[in-house]
Design a protein around this motif. Structure first.
Motif, short mmCIF file in Angstrom:
data_model
loop_
_atom_site.label_atom_id
_atom_site.label_comp_id
_atom_site.label_asym_id
_atom_site.label_seq_id
_atom_site.Cartn_x
_atom_site.Cartn_y
_atom_site.Cartn_z
N ALA A 283 1.03 -0.92 -0.01
CA ALA A 283 0.19 -0.26 -0.21
C ALA A 283 0.86 1.23 0.01
CB ALA A 283 -0.91 -0.28 1.51
N VAL A 284 0.40 1.81 -0.48
CA VAL A 284 0.88 3.65 -0.41
C VAL A 284 -0.16 4.40 0.18
CG1 VAL A 284 2.04 5.15 -2.03
CG2 VAL A 284 1.74 3.77 -3.08
N ASP A 285 1.20 5.05 1.28
CA ASP A 285 0.92 5.85 2.88
C ASP A 285 0.77 6.82 2.89
OD1 ASP A 285 -1.07 6.41 4.66
OD2 ASP A 285 0.63 5.97 5.94
N GLN A 286 -0.23 7.97 2.09
CA GLN A 286 -0.58 9.14 2.12
C GLN A 286 -0.26 9.87 3.44
OE1 GLN A 286 -3.30 11.95 -0.54
NE2 GLN A 286 -4.10 9.48 -0.58
N GLN A 287 -0.45 8.93 4.51
CA GLN A 287 -1.13 9.45 6.53
C GLN A 287 -1.92 10.56 5.89
OE1 GLN A 287 2.91 8.99 7.84
NE2 GLN A 287 3.43 10.81 6.58
N PRO A 288 -3.94 10.63 5.47
CA PRO A 288 -4.23 10.47 6.07
C PRO A 288 -4.32 11.76 6.95
CG PRO A 288 -4.80 8.75 5.36
CD PRO A 288 -3.93 9.05 5.72
N TYR A 289 -4.40 10.92 8.50
CA TYR A 289 -4.68 11.43 9.88
C TYR A 289 -3.59 12.59 9.76
CZ TYR A 289 -4.36 11.71 14.88
OH TYR A 289 -4.05 12.04 15.85
N LEU A 290 -2.65 12.43 8.93
CA LEU A 290 -1.15 13.76 9.24
C LEU A 290 -2.09 15.17 8.32
CD1 LEU A 290 1.23 14.44 9.90
CD2 LEU A 290 2.30 14.00 8.30
#
Length: 340
Positions: A283-290
């Motif tokens: 998976a490519v994590d773009q860090q939505p929480y951040l």
């Protein structure tokens, strides 16, 4: 029982009381003037610190569909920043561009001190963003629109460069030996999703096909992927643009009798298990929480201290980061808490 009436006051008592009343009145006037002066001073600070009680009113307006796990992560990050900064946060979303634009106008009418928006369809957002700026409301961007945030007039941007992320995926697929990739786009016209798949095609040395599906109907999406895999059995890789779509694609490949591997952009706690057991390659994590956290915190910093992340000329990147079977344990506990 009736109390006896007090004796009439002496003339000296009348004069003393009158004098006392004048003294009290004068003191009250002084306090009132001092209070007005103090309010003016704190009002100036209040413009920087926000509405009633000194709390900033921030509205976050996204294009996320209701109940989408990805956008819940964005919202959680925004709420964490709001709690830290004592910000009065309103979250609103509409997958329809016209509806999203109207939500921004609602925020303006409600007297928001700052607005954060996504630019999945930048053209639809130009007018409401301009209206916010005309009203003196700073607007920052997140998640979608990295190539459009400056021309749209946003002050800052927090997110992933989707083209860079797509190219990184294309290169990774070459390393994995893939030959024929199907890139699934679940929202036609979303520039972020288009940029990802275009990036994959740019660097992947094999064949890349785009497949448009209805992301609001998981059964229809799964059926469309199944049909394509049955029709083209040489497809050996499916790339999706969301964790839930990756899990659906795994099932679709099974129904089609396809040997295609599945990988995806974006991450959630359910996908962590799929990466761990190998049913999803990566998976490519773009860090939505951040992204949500930084957008709200940036507006607070700007209003209270005049800070502008990236100097207003460069985006603040939150991705891409690859999550694979070898490093998934590093993010698993955060995912189980609902923050990755």
């Amino acid at each position: 029982m009736n109390s006896p009436l007090p004796a009439p006051p002496s003339r000296r008592s009348d004069r003393s009381r009158a004098s006392a009343r004048l003294t009290v009145l004068a003191a009250a006037c002084c306090l009132l003037l001092a209070g007005c002066s103090g309010d003016a001073s704190s009002g100036s600070d209040g413009d920087g610190a926000g509405g009633s009680g000194g709390r900033l009113k921030v509205t976050l307006v996204t294009h996320g569909a209701e109940g989408d796990a990805f956008w819940e992560l964005v919202r959680k990050g925004a709420e964490a920043a709001a709690a830290k900064d004592d910000v009065d946060l309103t979250y609103a979303s509409d997958a329809d561009a016209t509806g999203q634009a109207e939500l921004v106008r609602d925020a303006i009418r409600d007297g928001a001190d700052g607005i954060a928006v996504t630019l999945a369809k930048p053209q639809a957002m130009k007018s409401p963003v301009a209206a916010a700026k005309a009203a003196g409301i700073p607007v920052v961007g997140l998640n979608s629109g990295i190539d459009a945030w400056q021309s749209a007039g946003l002050m800052e941007y927090f997110g992933q460069d989707e083209s860079v992320a797509g190219r990184a995926v294309g290169a990774k697929l070459d390393g994995l030996g893939a030959k024929h990739t199907l890139c699934v786009i679940h929202e036609r016209g979303n520039i972020a999703l288009e940029a990802r798949c275009a990036g994959v095609k740019k660097t992947f040395s094999g064949e890349t096909e785009m497949l448009y599906v209805d992301g609001t109907n998981m059964d229809a999406m799964s059926a469309t992927v199944t049909a394509r895999l049955q029709r083209e059995p040489d497809i050996d890789e499916v790339i999706t643009n969301g964790a839930q779509f990756a899990l659906a694609a795994v099932k679709a490949a099974g129904k089609a009798g396809s040997k295609a591997k599945v990988a995806t952009f974006d991450l959630n706690k359910d996908l962590v298990g799929a990466v761990r057991d190998g049913s999803v390659q990566f998976a490519v994590d773009q860090q939505p929480y951040l992204q949500g956290y930084l957008a709200v915190d940036a507006l607070w910093l700007y209003k209270t201290n005049g800070n502008i992340s990236g100097g207003g000329v460069a985006p603040v990147l939150t991705g891409p980061a690859f999550v694979t079977k070898t490093n998934v344990a590093d993010v698993a506990r955060f995912a189980s808490d609902g923050t990755r």
